[in-house]
Design a protein around this motif. Structure first.
Motif, mmCIF file in Angstrom:
data_model
loop_
_atom_site.group_PDB
_atom_site.id
_atom_site.type_symbol
_atom_site.label_atom_id
_atom_site.label_comp_id
_atom_site.label_asym_id
_atom_site.label_seq_id
_atom_site.Cartn_x
_atom_site.Cartn_y
_atom_site.Cartn_z
ATOM 1 N N GLN A 1 0.837 -1.205 0.000
ATOM 2 C CA GLN A 1 0.000 0.000 0.000
ATOM 3 C C GLN A 1 0.868 1.250 0.000
ATOM 4 N N LEU A 2 1.887 1.226 0.846
ATOM 5 C CA LEU A 2 2.767 2.393 0.982
ATOM 6 C C LEU A 2 3.445 2.714 -0.350
ATOM 7 N N ALA B 1 0.264 4.722 -2.014
ATOM 8 C CA ALA B 1 0.516 6.041 -1.432
ATOM 9 C C ALA B 1 1.629 6.790 -2.169
ATOM 10 N N GLN B 2 2.739 6.111 -2.484
ATOM 11 C CA GLN B 2 3.869 6.806 -3.105
ATOM 12 C C GLN B 2 3.724 6.889 -4.626
ATOM 13 N N ARG C 1 1.214 5.881 -6.513
ATOM 14 C CA ARG C 1 -0.175 6.135 -6.934
ATOM 15 C C ARG C 1 -0.568 5.326 -8.171
ATOM 16 N N LEU D 1 -5.708 2.492 -2.933
ATOM 17 C CA LEU D 1 -5.238 2.152 -1.582
ATOM 18 C C LEU D 1 -6.139 1.105 -0.924
ATOM 19 N N THR E 1 1.504 6.424 6.078
ATOM 20 C CA THR E 1 2.143 7.323 5.122
ATOM 21 C C THR E 1 3.047 8.346 5.789
ATOM 22 N N TRP F 1 6.079 5.646 8.164
ATOM 23 C CA TRP F 1 6.263 4.284 7.634
ATOM 24 C C TRP F 1 7.259 3.463 8.443
#
Lengths: 347, 273
Positions: A152-153, A157-158, A160, A164, B233, B236
């Motif tokens: 997910q991260l 999130a990063q 895209r 998510l 986010t 982390w």
């Protein structure tokens, strides 16, 4: 063969009965008053008394168990304290979404593990084999829930690249036909929603598959090594068949039999692992339902989930046996031989 | 081959290191793992806090070091209890005659017929959330694998010539079991227990992550990840490092288990792995 099937079915029934006993015991070990737990935290004294009478909690233990078993056989898994609905209805509504996730994970599992295992066997002992071993090693050791969060991260999130959480983008809607959103989108001809549902499936399915890839790749690799060393492979090579044909047509087909057993078993295990995956990705499903139920102290909902997953698991095992019997003529003969031997003994 | 041997040596070193850290970790921890310091919440990795700080300003590295003392002993207890139970049931099944064997093996089937995480989830929920419940639940769901293995191993050994010889010499039944049969049968059990360390650890941390195992503010690795997940986010590191600790420990124990298995089985040692 009929006898083999019969024995298999009897064993399954015994296992299911055992499952009923175990879940019944779960309702008994609960500290405090089970009637109060079943009625809910805010229930009045009359409601608790009514639940006590309905569940037969004022009777002896064996009477209570036979009552419990009777309710199970009628599909009565109790009422969820949290949703105030019958547990069976809740679980039935949740199951399709989890099955969708499990099938997607299984597709990824097969697509990654089988080529990986074959290639590692083919390039045995070389760098590719070591790399494959490293991948399987990591897959077997990674905490599923942590992998989900890391994916997910990075990817949501990063970078895209992928959504998510959730099952469908905000604003998209699909009529409920099967309960599997991607399939429902396809059936209703909504291609945009179908693509969107698939995108939402990628990260959870990869997360769920990761732990299982390792086992399949290992199995394929070791059975492939045995197969590639056998005489008929040497013979196939001697006839001048192309290397690809030798490996895939002659080698893989035989090496896949043991892998198919494991893949079948894994369907049940994956359904269990949804407990760790669905909640992270904000998906509805039987795993997320079980987790919510546990946190809400909703014992009958938890037990209902355990029962349903147990039943799926037992049914899967029987299916795996049948497929094995169908795939492998030698087993079929063995089952027949066993029967003949039994007849001889009886005569 | 040499490459693989090097991996094994590193794995053994890492496993020893993790166990050592679990023992001496609290002495090495640079900060108090439970000291809340909201002024320093969610600071990234730095010289003062190598692995950063979590949402409550607690030092992640110190919590991981303390957490090893939660996760590893819990894992060892589960495996020890499951091995004991499994050995007992497997031995009785192998030596107790056909009816006993049948009953115990069907009982084992029930245990093997469910994903242990699901059964453990149900049991832990019934017992009430907490690390103790998770450990009890997991021990109660993990033994069937050992029972089946021990039954096979004992059946292999019980008709060996030296057991027959001992029997003819009039050795008592208990002595026969504990001195002659079990020590030889269980010789290869430790391979399986080592390989199971990572699996049990993953389930324990998974149960804690879900909320039925160790509870906040425990430094159990799975519970740490659960507590930090909401700040994925913007923090982390509080998720990543406890997970890496689990991953590294699991890899090391799996490699050591593999190495033991190969060492124990000359047929694999000679051939390929």
């Amino acid at each position: 063969m009929g006898r083999f099937l019969l024995r298999r079915l009897v064993t399954s029934v015994v296992v299911l009965a055992g499952l009923a006993v175990v879940t019944f015991l779960m309702t008994q070990v609960l500290p405090g008053d089970p009637a109060r737990a079943a009625a809910g935290r805010n229930a009045t004294a009359e409601q608790v008394a009514a639940v006590r009478a309905r569940l037969g909690l004022d009777q002896s233990l064996p009477d209570q168990f036979s009552g419990y078993l009777g309710r199970l056989l009628h599909g009565d898994l109790g009422t969820s304290v949290f949703t105030q609905r019958p547990v069976l209805a809740d679980v039935a509504a949740m199951l399709p979404a989890s099955v969708e996730l499990v099938l997607a994970a299984m597709a990824i599992n097969i697509a990654v593990a089988v080529p990986l295992g074959v290639y590692a066997a083919y390039r045995r002992g070389r760098a590719a084999d070591v790399a494959a071993r490293l991948i399987t090693l990591l897959g077997a050791a990674v905490p599923v829930f942590w992998l989900g969060l890391m994916l997910q991260l990075v990817f949501a999130a990063q970078l895209r690249l992928l959504p998510l959480t959730g099952q469908l983008a905000f604003g998209q809607q699909v009529p409920r036909i099967t309960g599997m959103i991607s399939l429902d989108a396809l059936l209703s001809g909504n291609w945009v929603a179908f693509g969107d549902a698939l995108l939402h499936l990628v990260l959870p399915a990869v997360t769920l598959a990761a732990a299982f890839v390792a086992v399949v790749a290992r199995t394929v690799r070791s059975s492939m090594i045995t197969t590639l060393d056998s005489d008929y492979i040497t013979l196939a090579r001697a006839t001048g068949a192309s290397e690809l044909r030798v490996v895939v047509r002659h080698g893989l087909r035989n090496a896949l039999v043991p892998a198919s057993t494991i893949l079948g078993m894994q369907l049940g295990w994956m359904l269990g692992s949804t407990v760790l995956v669905e909640a992270i990705f904000g998906r509805t499903g039987i795993g997320a339902y079980a987790v919510t139920a546990v946190l809400q102290n909703d014992l009958y909902a938890v037990i209902g989930t355990v029962l349903v997953i147990g039943v799926v698991f037992v049914v899967m095992n029987v299916v795996v046996d049948l497929v094995q019997l169908w795939l492998n003529p030698r087993l079929r003969k063995a089952a027949g031989r066993e029967r003949r031997a039994e007849i001889a003994v009886n005569a | 081959m040499t490459r693989i041997m090097a991996i094994d040596r590193i794995a053994l070193a890492v496993a020893v290191l993790v166990v050592t850290l679990a023992v001496v970790g609290p002495f090495l921890a640079p900060h108090d793992p439970y000291a809340v310091d909201l002024a320093n919440a969610l600071h990234g990795p730095s010289a003062a806090h190598w692995f950063g700080t979590d949402v409550n300003g607690r030092d992640v590295l110190s919590r991981i070091l303390y957490g090893a003392q939660v996760t590893l002993p819990a894992t060892v207890i589960v495996i020890a209890a499951a091995t004991l139970l499994g050995t007992l049931i497997g031995t009785v099944a192998a030596l107790g005659g056909k009816a006993v064997d049948e009953v115990l093996m069907r009982l084992t089937d029930i245990g093997l017929s469910l994903p242990s995480i699901i059964l453990a989830l149900g049991l832990a929920a019934a017992l009430g959330p907490g690390l103790r419940s998770a450990v009890i639940a997991l021990a109660l769901t993990w033994w069937p694998g050992y029972a089946r293995l021990v039954r096979t191993l004992v059946r292999e050994v019980k008709d060996a010539e030296y057991v027959d010889a001992a029997r003819m010499l009039g050795v008592s039944r208990a002595r026969l079991v504990f001195r002659h049969i079990l020590p030889n049968a269980l010789n290869s059990l430790y391979v399986q227990t080592t390989l199971d360390v990572s699996a049990v650890m993953l389930v324990i941390s998974g149960l804690s992550f879900v909320g039925v195992g160790a509870q906040v503010p425990s430094a159990e690795w799975g519970a740490m990840i659960a507590a930090a997940a909401n700040n994925l986010t913007n923090g982390w590191w509080a998720v990543a490092f406890p997970g890496l600790a689990i991953l590294l420990t699991a890899v090391a124990f799996n490699l050591v288990g593999d190495w033991l298995r190969v060492r124990n089985d000359p047929t694999i040692r000679e051939g390929v792995r």
